[in-house]
Design a protein around this motif. Structure first.
Motif, PDB file in Angstrom:
ATOM      1  N   GLU A 150       0.816  -1.216   0.000  1.00  0.00           N
ATOM      2  CA  GLU A 150       0.000   0.000   0.000  1.00  0.00           C
ATOM      3  C   GLU A 150       0.848   1.265   0.000  1.00  0.00           C
ATOM      4  OE1 GLU A 150      -2.857  -0.086   3.162  1.00  0.00           O
ATOM      5  OE2 GLU A 150      -3.799  -1.908   2.404  1.00  0.00           O
ATOM      6  N   ASP A 151       2.027   1.185   0.636  1.00  0.00           N
ATOM      7  CA  ASP A 151       2.902   2.368   0.665  1.00  0.00           C
ATOM      8  C   ASP A 151       3.891   2.404  -0.510  1.00  0.00           C
ATOM      9  OD1 ASP A 151       4.445   0.275   1.576  1.00  0.00           O
ATOM     10  OD2 ASP A 151       5.239   1.335   3.315  1.00  0.00           O
ATOM     11  N   GLY A 152       3.660   1.545  -1.531  1.00  0.00           N
ATOM     12  CA  GLY A 152       4.436   1.606  -2.760  1.00  0.00           C
ATOM     13  C   GLY A 152       5.727   0.820  -2.779  1.00  0.00           C
ATOM     14  N   LYS A 153       5.996   0.000  -1.755  1.00  0.00           N
ATOM     15  CA  LYS A 153       7.224  -0.801  -1.735  1.00  0.00           C
ATOM     16  C   LYS A 153       7.031  -2.068  -2.568  1.00  0.00           C
ATOM     17  CE  LYS A 153       8.974   0.754   2.686  1.00  0.00           C
ATOM     18  NZ  LYS A 153       9.314   0.406   4.059  1.00  0.00           N
ATOM     19  N   HIS A 154       8.053  -2.379  -3.347  1.00  0.00           N
ATOM     20  CA  HIS A 154       8.032  -3.606  -4.137  1.00  0.00           C
ATOM     21  C   HIS A 154       8.540  -4.750  -3.270  1.00  0.00           C
ATOM     22  CE1 HIS A 154       7.178  -1.795  -8.083  1.00  0.00           C
ATOM     23  NE2 HIS A 154       7.721  -0.726  -7.512  1.00  0.00           N
ATOM     24  N   GLN A 155       7.837  -5.871  -3.346  1.00  0.00           N
ATOM     25  CA  GLN A 155       8.225  -7.042  -2.573  1.00  0.00           C
ATOM     26  C   GLN A 155       8.238  -8.273  -3.465  1.00  0.00           C
ATOM     27  OE1 GLN A 155       5.381  -7.062   0.732  1.00  0.00           O
ATOM     28  NE2 GLN A 155       6.960  -6.102   2.014  1.00  0.00           N
ATOM     29  N   VAL A 156       9.007  -9.272  -3.029  1.00  0.00           N
ATOM     30  CA  VAL A 156       9.110 -10.547  -3.725  1.00  0.00           C
ATOM     31  C   VAL A 156       8.846 -11.653  -2.703  1.00  0.00           C
ATOM     32  CG1 VAL A 156      11.626 -10.697  -3.368  1.00  0.00           C
ATOM     33  CG2 VAL A 156      10.560 -11.968  -5.262  1.00  0.00           C
ATOM     34  N   LEU A 157       8.217 -12.731  -3.162  1.00  0.00           N
ATOM     35  CA  LEU A 157       7.962 -13.855  -2.269  1.00  0.00           C
ATOM     36  C   LEU A 157       9.247 -14.650  -2.097  1.00  0.00           C
ATOM     37  CD1 LEU A 157       5.961 -15.581  -0.630  1.00  0.00           C
ATOM     38  CD2 LEU A 157       5.616 -16.927  -2.721  1.00  0.00           C
ATOM     39  N   ASP A 158       9.712 -14.752  -0.862  1.00  0.00           N
ATOM     40  CA  ASP A 158      10.875 -15.575  -0.530  1.00  0.00           C
ATOM     41  C   ASP A 158      10.346 -16.977  -0.279  1.00  0.00           C
ATOM     42  OD1 ASP A 158      12.863 -17.023   0.840  1.00  0.00           O
ATOM     43  OD2 ASP A 158      13.725 -15.206   1.661  1.00  0.00           O
ATOM     44  N   ILE A 159      10.687 -17.904  -1.167  1.00  0.00           N
ATOM     45  CA  ILE A 159      10.134 -19.257  -1.055  1.00  0.00           C
ATOM     46  C   ILE A 159      10.683 -20.017   0.148  1.00  0.00           C
ATOM     47  CG2 ILE A 159       9.595 -19.453  -3.500  1.00  0.00           C
ATOM     48  CD1 ILE A 159      12.128 -21.233  -3.772  1.00  0.00           C
ATOM     49  N   LEU A 160      11.814 -19.575   0.700  1.00  0.00           N
ATOM     50  CA  LEU A 160      12.364 -20.250   1.870  1.00  0.00           C
ATOM     51  C   LEU A 160      11.744 -19.725   3.160  1.00  0.00           C
ATOM     52  CD1 LEU A 160      16.145 -20.502   0.917  1.00  0.00           C
ATOM     53  CD2 LEU A 160      14.287 -22.120   0.442  1.00  0.00           C
ATOM     54  N   ARG A 161      11.572 -18.418   3.257  1.00  0.00           N
ATOM     55  CA  ARG A 161      10.963 -17.832   4.455  1.00  0.00           C
ATOM     56  C   ARG A 161       9.441 -17.866   4.381  1.00  0.00           C
ATOM     57  NH1 ARG A 161      14.483 -12.355   4.817  1.00  0.00           N
ATOM     58  NH2 ARG A 161      14.765 -12.784   2.606  1.00  0.00           N
ATOM     59  N   ARG A 162       8.915 -18.174   3.202  1.00  0.00           N
ATOM     60  CA  ARG A 162       7.469 -18.281   2.962  1.00  0.00           C
ATOM     61  C   ARG A 162       6.721 -16.989   3.297  1.00  0.00           C
ATOM     62  NH1 ARG A 162       8.364 -23.577   5.472  1.00  0.00           N
ATOM     63  NH2 ARG A 162       8.480 -25.067   3.792  1.00  0.00           N
ATOM     64  N   ARG A 163       7.331 -15.878   2.881  1.00  0.00           N
ATOM     65  CA  ARG A 163       6.678 -14.585   3.072  1.00  0.00           C
ATOM     66  C   ARG A 163       7.265 -13.581   2.088  1.00  0.00           C
ATOM     67  NH1 ARG A 163       9.914 -11.016   6.232  1.00  0.00           N
ATOM     68  NH2 ARG A 163      11.615 -12.063   7.279  1.00  0.00           N
ATOM     69  N   PHE A 164       6.529 -12.503   1.888  1.00  0.00           N
ATOM     70  CA  PHE A 164       7.023 -11.444   1.023  1.00  0.00           C
ATOM     71  C   PHE A 164       8.046 -10.604   1.780  1.00  0.00           C
ATOM     72  CE2 PHE A 164       3.248 -12.558  -1.318  1.00  0.00           C
ATOM     73  CZ  PHE A 164       3.627 -12.355  -2.637  1.00  0.00           C
ATOM     74  N   VAL A 165       9.107 -10.230   1.068  1.00  0.00           N
ATOM     75  CA  VAL A 165      10.168  -9.403   1.643  1.00  0.00           C
ATOM     76  C   VAL A 165      10.425  -8.242   0.689  1.00  0.00           C
ATOM     77  CG1 VAL A 165      11.248 -11.306   2.927  1.00  0.00           C
ATOM     78  CG2 VAL A 165      12.007 -10.786   0.599  1.00  0.00           C
ATOM     79  N   ASN A 166      10.956  -7.157   1.221  1.00  0.00           N
ATOM     80  CA  ASN A 166      11.251  -5.990   0.392  1.00  0.00           C
ATOM     81  C   ASN A 166      12.255  -6.357  -0.697  1.00  0.00           C
ATOM     82  OD1 ASN A 166       9.492  -4.326   1.784  1.00  0.00           O
ATOM     83  ND2 ASN A 166      11.075  -3.589   3.172  1.00  0.00           N
ATOM     84  N   LEU A 167      11.981  -5.861  -1.881  1.00  0.00           N
ATOM     85  CA  LEU A 167      12.814  -6.167  -3.034  1.00  0.00           C
ATOM     86  C   LEU A 167      13.947  -5.155  -3.145  1.00  0.00           C
ATOM     87  CD1 LEU A 167      13.318  -7.944  -5.454  1.00  0.00           C
ATOM     88  CD2 LEU A 167      11.741  -6.508  -6.760  1.00  0.00           C
ATOM     89  N   THR A 168      15.086  -5.531  -2.612  1.00  0.00           N
ATOM     90  CA  THR A 168      16.309  -4.729  -2.727  1.00  0.00           C
ATOM     91  C   THR A 168      17.162  -5.355  -3.836  1.00  0.00           C
ATOM     92  OG1 THR A 168      17.506  -6.108  -1.151  1.00  0.00           O
ATOM     93  CG2 THR A 168      16.277  -4.216  -0.244  1.00  0.00           C
ATOM     94  N   PRO A 169      18.172  -4.657  -4.316  1.00  0.00           N
ATOM     95  CA  PRO A 169      19.052  -5.276  -5.321  1.00  0.00           C
ATOM     96  C   PRO A 169      19.688  -6.577  -4.816  1.00  0.00           C
ATOM     97  CG  PRO A 169      19.390  -2.914  -5.303  1.00  0.00           C
ATOM     98  CD  PRO A 169      18.482  -3.226  -4.135  1.00  0.00           C
ATOM     99  N   GLU A 170      20.064  -6.631  -3.539  1.00  0.00           N
ATOM    100  CA  GLU A 170      20.640  -7.857  -2.970  1.00  0.00           C
ATOM    101  C   GLU A 170      19.596  -8.976  -2.912  1.00  0.00           C
ATOM    102  OE1 GLU A 170      22.076  -9.158   1.394  1.00  0.00           O
ATOM    103  OE2 GLU A 170      23.230  -7.503   0.547  1.00  0.00           O
TER     104      GLU A 170
END
Length: 148
Positions: A15-35
Motif C-alpha cells: 500500500e505504501d508503494g514498496k516492491h516485494q518478492v515472495l521468498d520461497i524459503l521464508r514463505r513470506r514477502f520481503v522488500n525487493l532490494t538489489p541484494e
C-alpha cells in the motif's frame, strides 16, 4: 544477471508503494532490494539447476558471537541439520573483493562449513575447504548438490 531468468517469482506492491518478492524459503514477502533480487534468483538456480533441496536451505540465518548478532544471507544444511554451505549475496553493483570473502569466512569461524559461495548476480564464487591442506580453494563452478 548471469543467472537463469525465473518467471515464477511472485511480486507485489504494498500500500505504501514498496516492491516485494515472495521468498520461497521464508514463505513470506520481503522488500525487493538489489541484494534480495540476487538472492531469490540464486536460490532458484540452486534448487532448479543444481538440485539443492529446498527444505535444507534457509535465508537470514542468525549467528551470535558474545553479544553481537550476525546474519548469514543463506545456509545449506545437511540431512542432520548441520551447516554445510554459507552463501553471501551482494547487489550487482558491488564488486566481489577480498573484503567480501573475508566477511563470509568470518561466518565460517562459527559454522565450520566445507563450502562458501558468494554471488552478486554477475559473478559467482565458490570456495571449498581442503582439510588435508588446511586451505580454501576456488572451484571453477557452483557444484551440483550431489557432489558436495
Amino acid at each position: 544477471m548471469n543467472l537463469p531468468e525465473y518467471k515464477d517469482l511472485r511480486m507485489r506492491v504494498t500500500e505504501d508503494g514498496k516492491h516485494q518478492v515472495l521468498d520461497i524459503l521464508r514463505r513470506r514477502f520481503v522488500n525487493l532490494t538489489p541484494e534480495e533480487w540476487v538472492r531469490q534468483h540464486f536460490i532458484h538456480f540452486l534448487i532448479t539447476e543444481k538440485g539443492y533441496p529446498q527444505g535444507l536451505l534457509a535465508n537470514e540465518v542468525e549467528l551470535k558471537v558474545a553479544d553481537k548478532k550476525l546474519r548469514c544471507d543463506s545456509v545449506l544444511f545437511d540431512q542432520n541439520r548441520q551447516p554445510k554451505v554459507v552463501i553471501e549475496y551482494k547487489a550487482e553493483s558491488v564488486e566481489l573483493t577480498p573484503k567480501v570473502i573475508k566477511q563470509v569466512t568470518t561466518y565460517n569461524m562459527l559454522l565450520n562449513v566445507d563450502y562458501l559461495m558468494i554471488s552478486n548476480g554477475l559473478i559467482h564464487l565458490c570456495l571449498h575447504y581442503e582439510k588435508d591442506d588446511d586451505k580454501w580453494i576456488f572451484l571453477e563452478e557452483i557444484p551440483e548438490y550431489k557432489r558436495l
